[in-house]
Design a protein around this motif. Structure first.
Motif, PDB file in Angstrom:
ATOM      1  N   ALA A 298       0.874  -1.190   0.063  1.00  0.00           N
ATOM      2  CA  ALA A 298       0.025  -0.084   0.030  1.00  0.00           C
ATOM      3  C   ALA A 298       0.944   1.366   0.048  1.00  0.00           C
ATOM      4  O   ALA A 298       0.852   2.257  -0.751  1.00  0.00           O
ATOM      5  CB  ALA A 298      -0.967  -0.090   1.217  1.00  0.00           C
ATOM      6  N   LEU A 299       1.854   1.389   0.827  1.00  0.00           N
ATOM      7  CA  LEU A 299       2.821   2.461   0.929  1.00  0.00           C
ATOM      8  C   LEU A 299       3.483   2.522  -0.383  1.00  0.00           C
ATOM      9  O   LEU A 299       3.782   3.830  -1.087  1.00  0.00           O
ATOM     10  CB  LEU A 299       3.621   2.341   1.842  1.00  0.00           C
ATOM     11  N   LEU A 300       3.768   1.599  -0.972  1.00  0.00           N
ATOM     12  CA  LEU A 300       4.783   1.704  -2.375  1.00  0.00           C
ATOM     13  C   LEU A 300       3.619   2.105  -3.551  1.00  0.00           C
ATOM     14  O   LEU A 300       3.987   2.803  -4.336  1.00  0.00           O
ATOM     15  CB  LEU A 300       5.388   0.304  -2.627  1.00  0.00           C
ATOM     16  N   CYS A 301       2.537   1.424  -3.389  1.00  0.00           N
ATOM     17  CA  CYS A 301       1.593   2.124  -4.427  1.00  0.00           C
ATOM     18  C   CYS A 301       1.223   3.436  -4.427  1.00  0.00           C
ATOM     19  O   CYS A 301       0.940   4.151  -5.290  1.00  0.00           O
ATOM     20  CB  CYS A 301       0.247   1.251  -4.450  1.00  0.00           C
ATOM     21  N   ALA A 302       0.935   3.722  -3.054  1.00  0.00           N
ATOM     22  CA  ALA A 302       0.971   5.463  -2.796  1.00  0.00           C
ATOM     23  C   ALA A 302       2.035   6.300  -3.189  1.00  0.00           C
ATOM     24  O   ALA A 302       1.679   7.243  -3.921  1.00  0.00           O
ATOM     25  CB  ALA A 302       0.490   5.398  -1.257  1.00  0.00           C
ATOM     26  N   ALA A 303       3.343   5.900  -3.103  1.00  0.00           N
ATOM     27  CA  ALA A 303       4.325   6.602  -3.733  1.00  0.00           C
ATOM     28  C   ALA A 303       4.524   6.607  -4.974  1.00  0.00           C
ATOM     29  O   ALA A 303       4.551   7.688  -5.515  1.00  0.00           O
ATOM     30  CB  ALA A 303       5.459   5.848  -2.890  1.00  0.00           C
ATOM     31  N   LEU A 304       4.270   5.414  -5.732  1.00  0.00           N
ATOM     32  CA  LEU A 304       4.215   5.334  -6.977  1.00  0.00           C
ATOM     33  C   LEU A 304       2.885   6.058  -7.782  1.00  0.00           C
ATOM     34  O   LEU A 304       3.221   6.950  -8.411  1.00  0.00           O
ATOM     35  CB  LEU A 304       4.071   3.965  -7.418  1.00  0.00           C
ATOM     36  N   GLY A 305       1.839   6.275  -6.974  1.00  0.00           N
ATOM     37  CA  GLY A 305       0.665   6.902  -7.526  1.00  0.00           C
ATOM     38  C   GLY A 305       1.013   8.409  -7.318  1.00  0.00           C
ATOM     39  O   GLY A 305       0.606   9.298  -8.077  1.00  0.00           O
ATOM     40  N   ALA A 306       1.666   8.804  -6.189  1.00  0.00           N
ATOM     41  CA  ALA A 306       1.882  10.267  -6.069  1.00  0.00           C
ATOM     42  C   ALA A 306       2.862  10.864  -7.055  1.00  0.00           C
ATOM     43  O   ALA A 306       2.686  11.873  -7.361  1.00  0.00           O
ATOM     44  CB  ALA A 306       2.412  10.510  -4.546  1.00  0.00           C
TER      45      ALA A 306
END
Length: 125
Positions: A16-24
């Motif tokens: 979830a954190l990696l996806c949030a960073a990639l999404g940002a």
């Protein structure tokens, strides 16, 4: 005595954190009207590697655990997560416009939300 931590929870939080960073990162490129760059696709590959590790951990936990989960539903979500980012990366690589960043953003958010649903199916949430 304390209950052991479910092995899926730390991996789910990491995804979830990696996806949030990639999404940002992808959102920043959308705002700046830029196409996806190769470094972002490598970021997606890192998320994909963690998803593969998570699938292996889930397989072992399901085979050795006492949890009763709907296997078809669980593995449907796991396989869907494993397919989304490579598909989005191929699309983003082929589309050399701002929309490639939109595709990566949507894929990252989708994987993050599927991760929450996976935790619900597993019985952690």
């Amino acid at each position: 005595m304390t209950e052991p931590v479910d092995p899926l929870v730390p991996l789910a939080l990491l995804v979830a954190l990696l996806c949030a960073a990639l999404g940002a990162w992808a959102l920043w490129f959308v705002v700046r009207d830029r196409a996806v760059v190769l470094r972002q696709l490598w970021g997606g590959a890192v998320v994909e590697a963690v998803l593969v590790v998570q699938a292996v951990v889930l397989a072992v936990a399901q085979a050795t655990g006492d949890r009763e989960v709907d296997g078809l539903l669980l593995w449907g979500y796991v396989v869907t997560q494993l397919v989304i980012l490579p598909f989005a990366a191929a699309w983003a690589f082929a589309e050399r416009s701002r929309w490639s960043s939109v595709v990566l953003l949507v894929a990252a958010l989708t994987v993050a939300f599927l991760e929450l649903r996976l935790l619900q199916i597993w019985g952690t949430l």
